[in-house]
Design an enzyme around this catalytic site. Sequence first.
Site, PDB file in Angstrom:
ATOM      1  N   GLU A   8       3.754   0.254   4.333  1.00 18.05           N
ATOM      2  CA  GLU A   8       4.369   0.097   3.009  1.00 18.05           C
ATOM      3  C   GLU A   8       4.023   1.264   2.090  1.00 18.05           C
ATOM      4  O   GLU A   8       3.403   1.090   1.037  1.00 18.05           O
ATOM      5  CB  GLU A   8       3.947  -1.236   2.387  1.00 18.05           C
TER       6      GLU A   8
ATOM      7  N   GLU B 217       7.978  -7.471   8.691  1.00 20.52           N
ATOM      8  CA  GLU B 217       7.192  -8.591   8.173  1.00 20.52           C
ATOM      9  C   GLU B 217       8.168  -9.586   7.546  1.00 20.52           C
ATOM     10  O   GLU B 217       8.920  -9.230   6.646  1.00 20.52           O
ATOM     11  CB  GLU B 217       6.179  -8.128   7.114  1.00 20.52           C
TER      12      GLU B 217
END
Lengths: 651, 651, 651
Positions: B142, B316
């Site tokens: 991320e 995710e």
Amino acid sequence: MLGICYYPEHWPESMWAQDAAEMYGLGIRYVRIAEFAWSRLEPSPGQYRFDWLDRAISTLADAGLKVVMCTPTATPPKWLIDLYPSILPVDIKTGHSRGFGSRRHYDFSSPDYFREAMRISTVLAERYGEHPAVVGWQTDNELACHDTTHSGSEAALTAFRAWCQQHYSDIDALNSAWGNVFWSMEYRHFGEIELPILAVTETNPAHQLAYRRFSSDQVVHFHDEMVRIIRAHAPGRFVTHNFIPMVDTQTDNYALAKPLDFASFDNYPLGRSDLFFAKRGAAMFKPYMRTGHPDFSSYYFDQTRGLTGKHFWIMEQQPGPVNWAKHNPRPEPGMVRLWSWVSFAHGADVVSYFRWRQAPFAQEQMHAGLKRIDNSKAAAWPEIEQLVREMALCPDLLEQQVKATVAMVSTTENQWVCEIERQGDSFNQQEVEFAWYSALRQLGVDVDFVSPEQDLTGYKLVLVPCMPVVRPEFVKRCQDSGALLVFGPRTGSKTTEFQLVPQLAPGLLQALVPVKVLSVETIRPDCAEPLFIGQKQYQSQCWREELEVPQSCQVLAHYHDGLPAAAQHQRAVYVATVSCDDFLKALFADLLKQACVETVVLPHDVRLARRGGLTFLFNYSAKPSKVAAPANAQWLLGSATLDGYGVAIYR
Amino acid sequence: MLGICYYPEHWPESMWAQDAAEMYGLGIRYVRIAEFAWSRLEPSPGQYRFDWLDRAISTLADAGLKVVMCTPTATPPKWLIDLYPSILPVDIKTGHSRGFGSRRHYDFSSPDYFREAMRISTVLAERYGEHPAVVGWQTDNELACHDTTHSGSEAALTAFRAWCQQHYSDIDALNSAWGNVFWSMEYRHFGEIELPILAVTETNPAHQLAYRRFSSDQVVHFHDEMVRIIRAHAPGRFVTHNFIPMVDTQTDNYALAKPLDFASFDNYPLGRSDLFFAKRGAAMFKPYMRTGHPDFSSYYFDQTRGLTGKHFWIMEQQPGPVNWAKHNPRPEPGMVRLWSWVSFAHGADVVSYFRWRQAPFAQEQMHAGLKRIDNSKAAAWPEIEQLVREMALCPDLLEQQVKATVAMVSTTENQWVCEIERQGDSFNQQEVEFAWYSALRQLGVDVDFVSPEQDLTGYKLVLVPCMPVVRPEFVKRCQDSGALLVFGPRTGSKTTEFQLVPQLAPGLLQALVPVKVLSVETIRPDCAEPLFIGQKQYQSQCWREELEVPQSCQVLAHYHDGLPAAAQHQRAVYVATVSCDDFLKALFADLLKQACVETVVLPHDVRLARRGGLTFLFNYSAKPSKVAAPANAQWLLGSATLDGYGVAIYR
Amino acid sequence: MLGICYYPEHWPESMWAQDAAEMYGLGIRYVRIAEFAWSRLEPSPGQYRFDWLDRAISTLADAGLKVVMCTPTATPPKWLIDLYPSILPVDIKTGHSRGFGSRRHYDFSSPDYFREAMRISTVLAERYGEHPAVVGWQTDNELACHDTTHSGSEAALTAFRAWCQQHYSDIDALNSAWGNVFWSMEYRHFGEIELPILAVTETNPAHQLAYRRFSSDQVVHFHDEMVRIIRAHAPGRFVTHNFIPMVDTQTDNYALAKPLDFASFDNYPLGRSDLFFAKRGAAMFKPYMRTGHPDFSSYYFDQTRGLTGKHFWIMEQQPGPVNWAKHNPRPEPGMVRLWSWVSFAHGADVVSYFRWRQAPFAQEQMHAGLKRIDNSKAAAWPEIEQLVREMALCPDLLEQQVKATVAMVSTTENQWVCEIERQGDSFNQQEVEFAWYSALRQLGVDVDFVSPEQDLTGYKLVLVPCMPVVRPEFVKRCQDSGALLVFGPRTGSKTTEFQLVPQLAPGLLQALVPVKVLSVETIRPDCAEPLFIGQKQYQSQCWREELEVPQSCQVLAHYHDGLPAAAQHQRAVYVATVSCDDFLKALFADLLKQACVETVVLPHDVRLARRGGLTFLFNYSAKPSKVAAPANAQWLLGSATLDGYGVAIYR
Ligand SMILES: [Zn+2]
Ligand SMILES: [Zn+2]
Ligand SMILES: [Zn+2]
């Protein structure tokens, strides 16, 4: 007369001549230049470049325009900051240096900046002081804007200690004046004094007040020296400064204006309205989002006029949407003309628009000008053409003097007291003062703003909405004035050193109205309570004082519990609470009658102003409105039936 | 295919084998590991420990699982920070160093961190690059999360100066491009340049834009080198990155995705909804608080697919309540299955759940997993079992390609422009874009997100909700596309250097739709005004442009004052205001018809998506819903009558 | 008994004797002095000035008054800060030093300050410890006020590392206890540990909890040593401390109170109400804006009594408007008397008013006293005169002991857990606890606050509103108590090291009520949902747990979806959600009946409290109210018909 703000350095030199010709053709006579041009005038230390400015001035002068020159000190160039990094101010909320990259990045206490600012001012004054086209000067630009009066720098600390030494001489006197014993805050010598910032919890309000006075003095000192330099080199030229709203300078505005020939104001009704009324609901706000509140511009005009007691300039007038408020609406069609007329009605001698042509680059590219960036004429242009035609109908306009019989007394010092000690989060001195002003204006009354150090003779009604610090001389002036006097909440409650007055509020004013404030409470804004004049119900809100009223006084209003909320003794009235606007309008209507001040019944959203023999009517609504004018009115413009956003003038 | 995020280092080694067996048993085939494991892989400088990771991979591989390996660079260990403290980023709002103790505590401009991050990446790539069980790699984690793209460090300043030198070569060119003359902000050489932060008031928007471009380049440069290292040592393995929502990276996401095989997205519909809709009232929010807004996940999916133009992974997927939003509701029963199907419908090839088992410790202990900490099966488990059974009914799912005929053009660069220059506090580019997207989706239309540098041929309708910076090549691509074109407010208004376009907005787009934006106003959110298509009334809000519309154009909508609010010229439409959602739905319905794009009448809260020959229906409401499906629909799953939170698929 | 806070150093010595005489005349017997007088006691390093304090004490003693002496350590003088600048605490939100200029500008971890504070305490204790007029001591003042428990200083970091070493011995044990593997947060040795502040995003909650425990220990250590010094020099004198609300100390209040003879509380019902209920609408707030919520003061009184299990003092009682809340209303007439009686009813032995005379200077000049600054008697004066007369009617008042049969268990440790991990922004542990307390009080039930380390024998009902960390000994105490037990949401969910309990919540409490919390969700405050007891509907809000309830349990309440929201097993109840107040009142009414605790039907706004044989009734409304009292009630004060703001007492 009309003026314009122009930045020749932003445009190819090839455009200058046509710009100048079009300015003159539109009716503009004054051009303000050079206020942010330091990096072009001195691109490197000591290397001056005046050639372009010489040519710009010539071009303007050749077109018949008069030049207002500026000192460029609001924007010191990067090389100067790198030479003297301590020029940068320090944020008092964080202790961080406030960096280069925008404007006003200087500390009024920096000795380096003081020297350099006066150097560039001297250089410019020497070169252009006697230039025939330069008829006047503007100092710096919007002093104190962006919260730059206060700095938490080492330079400020050093200067503040010296200031304290000068004002108190003896450290015991300072400790005693501030009540430093309270939390063992006592100092042993002036070198121990800190700035009243970044402490664990709130600092001593007397310490804070001293710091605000000091900071104000620093601004005034800086400005005084700059005016002195200009005057020394520019004989016969006027010197002015373009003020932001008085409440934002954090400076004694009367002191700041003192060396000036007249004060100027930068008028942005929509941007300022958006910020001032941000907490008000759409029901109140929306009708005025493209006009500004009917009393909002004139509130600042009357304050600006009050700074020197003379007529003033609008140095910057909003010509369309601006870029810096939280929301930036477009003025309704006709508002640029209307605002300009309002300025003249309240005592402007020149209205100067900001800016000639919208800038395509940098921070203000979304700020409208008279011309768009494609050089087409923006919405304000035909309105100014109309204005010029209309001004020709009032040839003696500038000879007329504004002369009010009602005065409002206000000082920055008292704003500081109320800011330092809110007591209730919803108490805002500025809002109280504006509410009083607006109530008077809705009754058709002209208002002067005056300093408490000014003679009050000749006024029929003097209002003091909120002035905690009252000096004996002011009480004397009130007594001598013969006016009916109205004092609002907090007035007279504090000594000059931010202590409670020993005899209880309103302190020295008890000589005029012998009431006593036994206690003070502040209330959540959503918990207002009834307030009565006789049987008629209004609202008490935010701030309520418990009054002891002797038999000799007449109770004018009372709270929900029957206790007195306002009282009169002979020619003096004390109002002990903040209230709804209708209460003020009702109370003031009675008091104006007592004071023999004529009131006018005006339609909602219409305002009236008088300048000498001329009476102006303004309609802030889109709907036409009919006004009851005197039968013998000689109409110079319009008639008793006002168009939407209309203006009428009669003699 | 399904995947899982697993942290073997969080659990006793004795649990690994059973975990792996259960994963496989559930239908999971991919396991992502090692993303935060630096302190376990290199507990002290240069002392590597791979034994545990070797065993973990073996255990997973033995169970039939494929491994996605990560570089652990999102979490540099303490010893590295202590060795090189300048690795820490600096907060641009405060100038403070952002310390160790959580994650992403590194500065993209730190030469020390660049070297160390590439060292550990090399070491891992060398060891596991050709490991037979490792089928692919995730870079870092991320990137840019927690506002880490921008740093105010010395390292960033040094790098920014070099970047400016490289991009502008000549300091005069930079001064001119940025309009630094405006407030004497001119620099004499590149070493004088500051970061556009911590100034007295707002800095030059061009300066800010350059800084954002620079910061983005730093992230891309860091990432490119990491990808290069992995590719050098991991032949035949895919490389991907798990993106957060594009709007939050502050990076050119197309550039970031460029070296990847495909993009991945971390999908948290409820957490993101809570933040995105925080200012919306309960009436709008509550129906979706446990489902997410029906267009909210797919908005990100379509954007993610657009980054590379290929199918993508959900790396995710939220499996239950998370811990990091302001409020963290539980998904409604069935939503984990529904969200997974939505992912596949919009082009996912793998959906990987975060995480296998809820962690009992540290920052995310309140974040659900597929298993609870007592190793029992959490609510998502049976939904995934059901999903696996259902996927078996669509054996050719992954062969199907998403192929939209409607494109939406968007770039991070234009997000920056709108963030740097809000002009009105209520203007939010992301909300405008989402509103346009949602209106299309409610009409049953599939949407591609595309870069303006991409060929537009083949699209029937191309929408550009808000893209101030338009380059000539893009205008050419629009012209060549043959599509019906729709441009939203602000589009075409700025040059690449954040100046107003000289011909007025929409600038270069006037070649397509010859309107002119004469002025712009922004409005308080509670002061919306009527907006009309014919006689039908909608709402104009927040942002309104004044349009000059030549005779050659058709006015499609007008404001309350009758002035034009949208206009069409041949195959191009310009929309000059932000509006209510219903306006967009009505306008787009007309334009889709013009563009010959089929729309579908869908029940409220039902959405339709197509992947190749498969059509998916999703019901975001608890109530069953009946859809009008083609008579010859071959139902693979469900039927035209959707259950509450139901999914149906037909061919 | 009554007391007063007096600052002789604030007034001319000539006023002292009359002040003392008037105090005695009013009925005051205790005078607290010297708490902020360091700069007067030691104006320069080592130069003591005790003469004035000697004379002040003599004057008070001569008038028949007893003196409570304070250590002046809340306000170290400027010279001390300049000698040891590292005394200043560091703000954990910014990393900035918190400067001199107000109070509490010291760091509990500063070795210099520890030494200096104990030096001045020793000097004072040596001089006045055996002074016959000095009957007791107050330590420091309002420890931890203004968020001063936590500091981000170097001194704090050094001390925290040592604290960690002492508590964990082994760095691997610490890493494991905190779960530092999670984001590679592992430390190699104790010298690598940072304070859990100023990180990129949230730090490890276990790290935060350790830091809070450490910070609390620092306060306790500081305070313990001060008490030890006083006791060593002041034989036979009591030592107490004036607590602020327990929730604000960020300290283990039981530990802090441990060395004291009794605890004291500073009671400001209106100021505290304004802050506590700031988010509540006017409908809830306005009825109590001048009285305080009927349960608000007693909530703190019962907590204060619980600290030592003994009666307590009100060391500072609000006598009129204060200055420090966001809004500062005046008490309704009679409230100072009523609040004083409430204090006695809940176990106060002395009520001491703050302050004798309003200070005309410094930070608290708008804080009312018993006398105004013109020395006139303020509104509280006649109310205290009345109180003194009324106390004479209850001669055995102080012999009566408060003895509740209902206990509420609460600790600061659990407040920390809930603050560190909000999970939902609208979850506030304090509000949950207050709602439970208030529901009990509305049912006429007396409540003890107890520590979980305290024997629970004798209580009929024990409530634990929110206590995540449950230790085995507490479960044992619950089992042994024989009481009906009620556990609220989050209770039993965490280990002592801030990990989730391995068996799922309520963890160890499953021995009493064998439910399991399968998941947790948090909900926006405006998205509440129905909650049922049978068919009766209430509201579930903010925090909802999904419960697995075995057959052996009875479901007491259920959610909108029919799932269980509260369950009982034998003598233990688990409540899984935060709810509206009516739900609590209904549930507790049932449970109190089960527990054989008598409830009383009270009019709205009337409260009942029992101290030994005396029963007190308080009317918080302006309207008279009729209470159903026992037929044989022997009325010492008032009657069953309560006046507005009335008090009645019967035996
Ligand atoms: Zn000279
Ligand atoms: Zn290699
Ligand atoms: Zn001793």
